[in-house]
Write an enzyme that holds these catalytic residues in place. Structure first.
Site, short mmCIF file in Angstrom:
data_model
loop_
_atom_site.label_atom_id
_atom_site.label_comp_id
_atom_site.label_asym_id
_atom_site.label_seq_id
_atom_site.Cartn_x
_atom_site.Cartn_y
_atom_site.Cartn_z
N ARG A 71 3.30 -9.52 24.59
CA ARG A 71 3.43 -8.33 23.74
C ARG A 71 4.60 -8.44 22.76
NH1 ARG A 71 3.74 -3.89 27.47
NH2 ARG A 71 5.97 -3.86 27.12
N TYR A 124 2.19 7.44 0.00
CA TYR A 124 0.89 7.08 0.57
C TYR A 124 0.39 8.22 1.46
CZ TYR A 124 -2.32 4.26 3.49
OH TYR A 124 -3.40 3.76 4.17
N ASP A 196 8.47 1.92 1.19
CA ASP A 196 7.19 1.25 1.26
C ASP A 196 7.10 0.36 0.02
OD1 ASP A 196 4.48 0.52 1.12
OD2 ASP A 196 3.84 2.33 2.17
C1 LIG Z 1 -2.69 0.66 2.63
C2 LIG Z 1 -1.30 1.15 2.59
C3 LIG Z 1 -0.60 1.39 3.77
C4 LIG Z 1 -1.24 1.28 5.13
O1 LIG Z 1 -1.68 0.01 5.45
P1 LIG Z 1 -2.82 -0.18 6.57
O2 LIG Z 1 -2.69 -1.61 6.97
O3 LIG Z 1 -4.11 0.18 5.94
O4 LIG Z 1 -2.48 0.75 7.70
C5 LIG Z 1 0.71 1.79 3.66
N1 LIG Z 1 1.30 1.96 2.46
C6 LIG Z 1 0.65 1.74 1.32
C7 LIG Z 1 1.36 1.93 0.03
C8 LIG Z 1 -0.66 1.33 1.33
O5 LIG Z 1 -1.32 1.16 0.19
#
Ligand SMILES: *Cc1c(COP(=O)(O)O)cnc(C)c1O
Length: 405
Positions: A71, A124, A196
């Site tokens: 894990r 997001y 992000d």
């Molecule tokens: C798609 C996305 C996510 C989430 O990613 P997943 O792998 O689909 O959970 C997070 N932040 C942004 C900006 C995204 O476009």
């Protein structure tokens, strides 16, 4: 080798990509250790055997938790995490089973009841849902701020503000945020900046040089790059690392070995792919700008975009994802537009080799005072196809839509 590449990059950060092209081909590989094979194998497993009690005790050590149980990851996990930490310019990284999981665990690791969280209004959508549905239930005060208005952020800042969460450019509307200024505000009260960074990839935005404490990627998008896996990764600086690490391991978060392999493989071609996404996206955006059906193009690398100057100052490139607002149309026209696309697929996610279109209105946000024109917002992902073919496809679909009532 690493030193040589760093020396090549030297002072001008715009030359960084030259060094990184080479880094991307070699990072996280160790052929002699794996019978000479170029790529590291996929490790499947839960139990990791020790030869003696002494070795078992050694394996469980704090400094190397990965050696004791599946894990906590495998040598491939470790290699991928180290590669991303180096590419991002952070201290250490941690994989998660999805991008959203990386976002939510970074937040939950940093916050406790009574804390105040400030989130950019163009974040997001699922991250927004998590904050509104889960964090609020845990007595964490969640507030949204206008992504391009620093005084709105300053006014909302409190003594209890623990995290400022940003995403630049924003999901769907693509506002560029002044990350260095936001980091200065956050750090003045010892708050953390979580970003992000999925849109720019580690190649086109260097989060830790701009004051970010935790940087997140949905590796699902450009890092994996082929729409065939789901993975998240978060990278922390030294201050935030112990918190991030604790937030994942105690929750039992881990990631599948095949998806990590695909992300590692994606790194090898990342810079080549990103150049094409950038070029295709910009060409498509420029063409759209001059079309009579278009009200506004939301692409930060267009000089007409309000975020252009900040993008030019802080970013090293652009990805293939941007928005376009079409003048108001009938439902029938919109339906025809999407039906007539031959190349653009209709679907969620992005960052794969293929082009996508997604109708994104209405926007789930509080403040829409940022000068967006009235109409239908479509989020476009420019894939790796020929730019002229993408323009041709959009053009014929728009013509068909405009021809119906
Ligand atoms: C798609 C996305 C996510 C989430 O990613 P997943 O792998 O689909 O959970 C997070 N932040 C942004 C900006 C995204 O476009």
């Amino acid at each position: 080798m690493k030193e040589l590449i760093k020396a090549m990059d030297s002072s001008n950060s715009r030359n960084l990509s030259r060094g990184l092209d080479t880094v991307l081909s070699h990072i996280g590989r160790n052929s002699p250790e794996y019978a000479g094979f170029v790529n590291m194998p996929v490790f499947r497993g839960s139990t990791i055997l020790a030869q003696s009690l002494e070795e078992w005790d050694l394996r469980k050590s704090e400094t190397n938790p990965m050696a004791s149980y599946g894990r906590f990851g495998s040598p491939l996990t470790k290699a991928f995490e180290s590669a991303i930490a180096e590419l991002e310019g952070g201290y250490q990284s941690l994989v998660f089973p999805s991008g959203l999981s990386a976002c939510t665990h970074a937040l939950i690791g940093l916050l406790k009841a009574g804390d105040h969280l400030l989130i950019s209004d163009s974040v997001y959508g699922p991250t927004r849902n998590f904050a509104e549905q889960v964090l609020r239930r845990m007595n964490i005060e969640v507030e949204f701020f206008n992504p391009t208005n620093l005084s709105d952020l300053s006014v909302k800042l409190k003594d209890s503000t623990r995290v400022i969460y940003v995403e630049s450019p924003g999901s769907m509307t693509f506002e560029i945020q002044d990350i260095p200024a936001i980091a200065e505000i956050a750090h003045s009260i010892n708050a953390f900046v979580v970003m992000d960074n999925t849109w720019a990839t580690p190649l086109y935005f260097r989060p830790f040089e701009h004051g970010v404490d935790i940087s997140i990627h949905a590796a699902t998008k450009y890092l994996i790059g082929h729409s065939d896996g789901l993975l998240g990764i978060a990278t922390a600086n030294e201050r935030a690392w112990p918190i991030l690490q604790a937030s994942a391991h105690v929750f039992g978060e881990t990631a599948g070995p095949d998806d990590i392999f695909l992300a590692m493989r994606g790194l090898r071609t990342l810079s080549v792919r990103m150049e094409r996404h950038w070029k295709n996206g910009l060409q498509l955006a420029q063409w759209l700008q001059s079309h009579k059906a278009v009200a506004q193009v939301l692409h930060p690398a267009l000089p007409e975009n309000p975020g252009f100057k900040l993008w030019q100052r802080d970013f090293l490139g652009a990805s293939g994802l941007f928005g376009v607002i079409l003048h108001p149309m009938s439902k029938n026209q919109l339906s025809t537009l999407f039906k007539e696309f031959k190349i653009f697929g209709i679907g969620l996610s992005w960052g794969g080799f293929e082009s996508l279109a997604l109708l994104a209105d209405p926007l789930p946000r509080l403040d829409d005072s940022n000068g967006f024109k009235l109409g239908h917002l479509i989020r476009l992902h420019a894939g790796l196809e020929g730019a002229q073919d993408l323009i041709g496809d959009f053009s014929q679909a728009l013509d068909a839509a405009l021809a119906v009532g």
